[in-house]
Scaffold this motif. Structure first.
Motif, PDB file in Angstrom:
ATOM      1  N   PHE A 147       4.319  -5.044   5.763  1.00  0.00           N
ATOM      2  CA  PHE A 147       4.781  -5.562   4.467  1.00  0.00           C
ATOM      3  C   PHE A 147       6.034  -6.411   4.679  1.00  0.00           C
ATOM      4  CE2 PHE A 147       6.837  -4.276   0.184  1.00  0.00           C
ATOM      5  CZ  PHE A 147       6.450  -5.474  -0.390  1.00  0.00           C
ATOM      6  N   GLN A 148       6.950  -5.903   5.495  1.00  0.00           N
ATOM      7  CA  GLN A 148       8.194  -6.625   5.780  1.00  0.00           C
ATOM      8  C   GLN A 148       7.897  -7.996   6.409  1.00  0.00           C
ATOM      9  OE1 GLN A 148      10.800  -4.177   8.087  1.00  0.00           O
ATOM     10  NE2 GLN A 148      12.627  -5.213   7.332  1.00  0.00           N
ATOM     11  N   GLU A 149       6.900  -8.041   7.295  1.00  0.00           N
ATOM     12  CA  GLU A 149       6.529  -9.317   7.920  1.00  0.00           C
ATOM     13  C   GLU A 149       6.044 -10.318   6.872  1.00  0.00           C
ATOM     14  OE1 GLU A 149       3.690  -8.123  10.884  1.00  0.00           O
ATOM     15  OE2 GLU A 149       5.275  -7.250  12.161  1.00  0.00           O
ATOM     16  N   SER A 168       0.232   4.326  10.482  1.00  0.00           N
ATOM     17  CA  SER A 168       1.262   5.195   9.921  1.00  0.00           C
ATOM     18  C   SER A 168       1.914   4.494   8.749  1.00  0.00           C
ATOM     19  CB  SER A 168       2.333   5.470  10.985  1.00  0.00           C
ATOM     20  OG  SER A 168       3.030   4.263  11.267  1.00  0.00           O
ATOM     21  N   ALA A 169       2.647   5.275   7.957  1.00  0.00           N
ATOM     22  CA  ALA A 169       3.373   4.700   6.825  1.00  0.00           C
ATOM     23  C   ALA A 169       4.408   3.688   7.325  1.00  0.00           C
ATOM     24  CB  ALA A 169       4.052   5.815   6.030  1.00  0.00           C
ATOM     25  N   PHE A 213       7.145   5.740  -5.820  1.00  0.00           N
ATOM     26  CA  PHE A 213       8.615   5.764  -5.767  1.00  0.00           C
ATOM     27  C   PHE A 213       9.124   5.985  -4.344  1.00  0.00           C
ATOM     28  CE2 PHE A 213       8.113   6.883 -10.384  1.00  0.00           C
ATOM     29  CZ  PHE A 213       8.612   5.680 -10.849  1.00  0.00           C
ATOM     30  N   SER A 214       8.413   6.812  -3.592  1.00  0.00           N
ATOM     31  CA  SER A 214       8.799   7.063  -2.214  1.00  0.00           C
ATOM     32  C   SER A 214       8.635   5.782  -1.380  1.00  0.00           C
ATOM     33  CB  SER A 214       7.950   8.215  -1.675  1.00  0.00           C
ATOM     34  OG  SER A 214       7.830   8.138  -0.298  1.00  0.00           O
ATOM     35  N   PHE A 215       7.549   5.056  -1.631  1.00  0.00           N
ATOM     36  CA  PHE A 215       7.298   3.787  -0.925  1.00  0.00           C
ATOM     37  C   PHE A 215       8.404   2.770  -1.244  1.00  0.00           C
ATOM     38  CE2 PHE A 215       5.204  -0.465  -0.946  1.00  0.00           C
ATOM     39  CZ  PHE A 215       4.881  -0.556   0.403  1.00  0.00           C
ATOM     40  N   VAL A 216       8.735   2.642  -2.523  1.00  0.00           N
ATOM     41  CA  VAL A 216       9.769   1.680  -2.936  1.00  0.00           C
ATOM     42  C   VAL A 216      11.105   2.017  -2.271  1.00  0.00           C
ATOM     43  CG1 VAL A 216      11.153   0.906  -4.928  1.00  0.00           C
ATOM     44  CG2 VAL A 216       8.656   1.028  -5.099  1.00  0.00           C
ATOM     45  N   GLU A 217      11.393   3.307  -2.197  1.00  0.00           N
ATOM     46  CA  GLU A 217      12.635   3.751  -1.562  1.00  0.00           C
ATOM     47  C   GLU A 217      12.649   3.390  -0.067  1.00  0.00           C
ATOM     48  OE1 GLU A 217      14.357   8.104  -1.344  1.00  0.00           O
ATOM     49  OE2 GLU A 217      13.982   7.472  -3.428  1.00  0.00           O
ATOM     50  N   ASP A 218      11.525   3.642   0.611  1.00  0.00           N
ATOM     51  CA  ASP A 218      11.428   3.302   2.034  1.00  0.00           C
ATOM     52  C   ASP A 218      11.551   1.794   2.253  1.00  0.00           C
ATOM     53  OD1 ASP A 218      11.071   5.968   2.529  1.00  0.00           O
ATOM     54  OD2 ASP A 218       8.892   5.848   2.837  1.00  0.00           O
ATOM     55  N   CYS A 219      10.964   1.022   1.341  1.00  0.00           N
ATOM     56  CA  CYS A 219      11.067  -0.437   1.445  1.00  0.00           C
ATOM     57  C   CYS A 219      12.516  -0.879   1.281  1.00  0.00           C
ATOM     58  CB  CYS A 219      10.196  -1.118   0.392  1.00  0.00           C
ATOM     59  SG  CYS A 219       8.440  -0.990   0.750  1.00  0.00           S
ATOM     60  N   GLY A 220      13.198  -0.283   0.301  1.00  0.00           N
ATOM     61  CA  GLY A 220      14.617  -0.603   0.084  1.00  0.00           C
ATOM     62  C   GLY A 220      15.438  -0.300   1.327  1.00  0.00           C
ATOM     63  N   ALA A 221      15.149   0.843   1.961  1.00  0.00           N
ATOM     64  CA  ALA A 221      15.873   1.239   3.171  1.00  0.00           C
ATOM     65  C   ALA A 221      15.600   0.261   4.315  1.00  0.00           C
ATOM     66  CB  ALA A 221      15.467   2.660   3.588  1.00  0.00           C
ATOM     67  N   ALA A 222      14.405  -0.378   4.284  1.00  0.00           N
ATOM     68  CA  ALA A 222      14.061  -1.349   5.327  1.00  0.00           C
ATOM     69  C   ALA A 222      14.578  -2.745   4.978  1.00  0.00           C
ATOM     70  CB  ALA A 222      12.544  -1.380   5.523  1.00  0.00           C
ATOM     71  N   GLY A 223      15.301  -2.848   3.845  1.00  0.00           N
ATOM     72  CA  GLY A 223      15.884  -4.133   3.469  1.00  0.00           C
ATOM     73  C   GLY A 223      14.943  -5.050   2.704  1.00  0.00           C
ATOM     74  N   ILE A 224      13.840  -4.497   2.183  1.00  0.00           N
ATOM     75  CA  ILE A 224      12.893  -5.315   1.408  1.00  0.00           C
ATOM     76  C   ILE A 224      13.332  -5.316  -0.053  1.00  0.00           C
ATOM     77  CG2 ILE A 224      10.494  -5.499   0.617  1.00  0.00           C
ATOM     78  CD1 ILE A 224       9.698  -4.019   3.251  1.00  0.00           C
ATOM     79  N   THR A 225      13.595  -6.507  -0.586  1.00  0.00           N
ATOM     80  CA  THR A 225      14.163  -6.559  -1.939  1.00  0.00           C
ATOM     81  C   THR A 225      13.227  -7.199  -2.971  1.00  0.00           C
ATOM     82  OG1 THR A 225      15.201  -8.662  -1.411  1.00  0.00           O
ATOM     83  CG2 THR A 225      16.536  -6.684  -1.076  1.00  0.00           C
ATOM     84  N   TYR A 231       0.835  -1.213   0.000  1.00  0.00           N
ATOM     85  CA  TYR A 231       0.000   0.000   0.000  1.00  0.00           C
ATOM     86  C   TYR A 231       0.861   1.251   0.000  1.00  0.00           C
ATOM     87  CZ  TYR A 231      -3.602  -3.361   1.134  1.00  0.00           C
ATOM     88  OH  TYR A 231      -4.454  -4.427   1.079  1.00  0.00           O
ATOM     89  N   PRO A 232       1.197   1.775  -1.184  1.00  0.00           N
ATOM     90  CA  PRO A 232       2.056   2.963  -1.256  1.00  0.00           C
ATOM     91  C   PRO A 232       1.457   4.161  -0.525  1.00  0.00           C
ATOM     92  CG  PRO A 232       1.771   2.004  -3.430  1.00  0.00           C
ATOM     93  CD  PRO A 232       0.856   1.262  -2.512  1.00  0.00           C
ATOM     94  N   GLU A 233       0.112   4.237  -0.486  1.00  0.00           N
ATOM     95  CA  GLU A 233      -0.514   5.394   0.162  1.00  0.00           C
ATOM     96  C   GLU A 233      -1.069   5.049   1.539  1.00  0.00           C
ATOM     97  OE1 GLU A 233      -1.821   8.167  -3.508  1.00  0.00           O
ATOM     98  OE2 GLU A 233      -3.120   6.451  -3.196  1.00  0.00           O
ATOM     99  N   VAL A 234      -0.534   3.981   2.136  1.00  0.00           N
ATOM    100  CA  VAL A 234      -0.862   3.544   3.495  1.00  0.00           C
ATOM    101  C   VAL A 234      -2.255   2.887   3.567  1.00  0.00           C
ATOM    102  CG1 VAL A 234      -0.938   4.129   5.952  1.00  0.00           C
ATOM    103  CG2 VAL A 234       0.587   5.400   4.427  1.00  0.00           C
TER     104      VAL A 234
END
Length: 281
Positions: A157-159, A149-150, A180-192, A140-143
């Protein structure tokens, strides 16, 4: 962002038809969209499991036609035993691909059965069937309307990914920056895992507004204002909708999105036109 190391995945989503006419119309739609050679067709699942048998019939028919089909599997109201039976049935029919979702609570119920979250469902499918299924989950890119919260959305999602999801399909949206912001945050959380944008062509604006309010998808104000300005002029609404969604898809693919998943609403027209305009054939 460089996604050159894997093929982009294009897919189309249907809902199970409720009537014989609906089934015939869907066959026609599917034959048209099959010419675009999608990676798979997914088939949704009604609230509270009301359409599970129809979902099965639809995916089996798609598979028999020689196309990979991915049924939605919802864990709301499901028990371990009921899911075990469904998984066995899907395996028996040669299905290798699932979309695992928490699902909507059927109206008037409080309990969610033996599974609370989609991550529980993904974990269960992996425990039961190993790596037989390729598992998609929702993002959910828009939460998500139920997330506080985002950050919480990304944690959920990580779970799901840690539980064994292979890939994700997003809720639809019309603001590429949200994605794009969501994908970036996911990358930062280690989601590949690949995060494929869900695309909703715009056919009927008042219907879309109702739908979007219910599922937490944002319609940008400039789109809303312009659509409302067209009033009942359905030709202008359609033309503008095609322009907006084609431009969105273009931006997403240019920005490195790993594919597109079209919510077709069981109709081929708009999706085919967008596809042609994107020169995807």
């Amino acid at each position: 962002m460089n996604h050159a190391h894997y093929e982009r995945v294009f897919s189309f989503e249907f809902f199970p038809p409720k009537t014989a006419e609906g089934a015939e119309k869907l066959r026609h739609t599917r034959r048209q969209l099959a010419q675009l050679n999608p990676a798979f067709f997914s088939v949704t699942y009604g609230a509270g499991g009301t359409t599970q048998d129809r979902t099965l019939e639809t995916v089996v028919e798609i598979q028999q036609d020689g196309y990979p089909a991915a049924p939605h599997l919802s864990c709301i109201g499901a028990t371990r035993d009921s899911l075990r039976q469904v998984l066995a049935l899907y395996r028996h029919h040669g299905i290798r691909h699932l979309v695992a979702l928490r699902g909507d609570l059927p109206s008037g119920t409080l309990g969610g059965g033996e599974f609370r979250y989609a991550s529980d469902l993904v974990r269960f499918v992996r425990e039961e069937t190993g790596d037989h299924f390729f598992i998609e989950v929702a993002a959910y890119p828009e939460v998500h309307p139920q997330a506080h919260s985002a950050q919480e959305g990304i944690r959920h999602f990580q779970e799901k990914v840690e539980a064994g999801a292979d890939s994700a399909i997003t809720q639809y949206f019309y603001n590429p920056d949200a994605y794009f912001s969501f994908v970036e945050d996911c990358g930062a959380a280690g989601i590949t895992v690949p995060i494929v944008p869900g695309i909703m062509p715009i056919a009927n604006f008042s219907q879309l507004s109702r739908f979007s309010d219910a599922c937490g998808a944002e319609i940008p104000r400039w789109i809303r204002q312009k659509m409302q300005g067209y009033g009942d002029d359905s030709a202008s609404i359609k033309a503008f909708g095609l322009e907006v969604v084609t431009h969105l898809c273009d931006r997403l693919l240019e920005g490195g999105a790993p594919g597109l998943h079209f919510y077709t609403m069981n109709s081929a027209g708009l999706t085919s036109v967008i596809w042609e305009r994107l020169h995807l054939t």
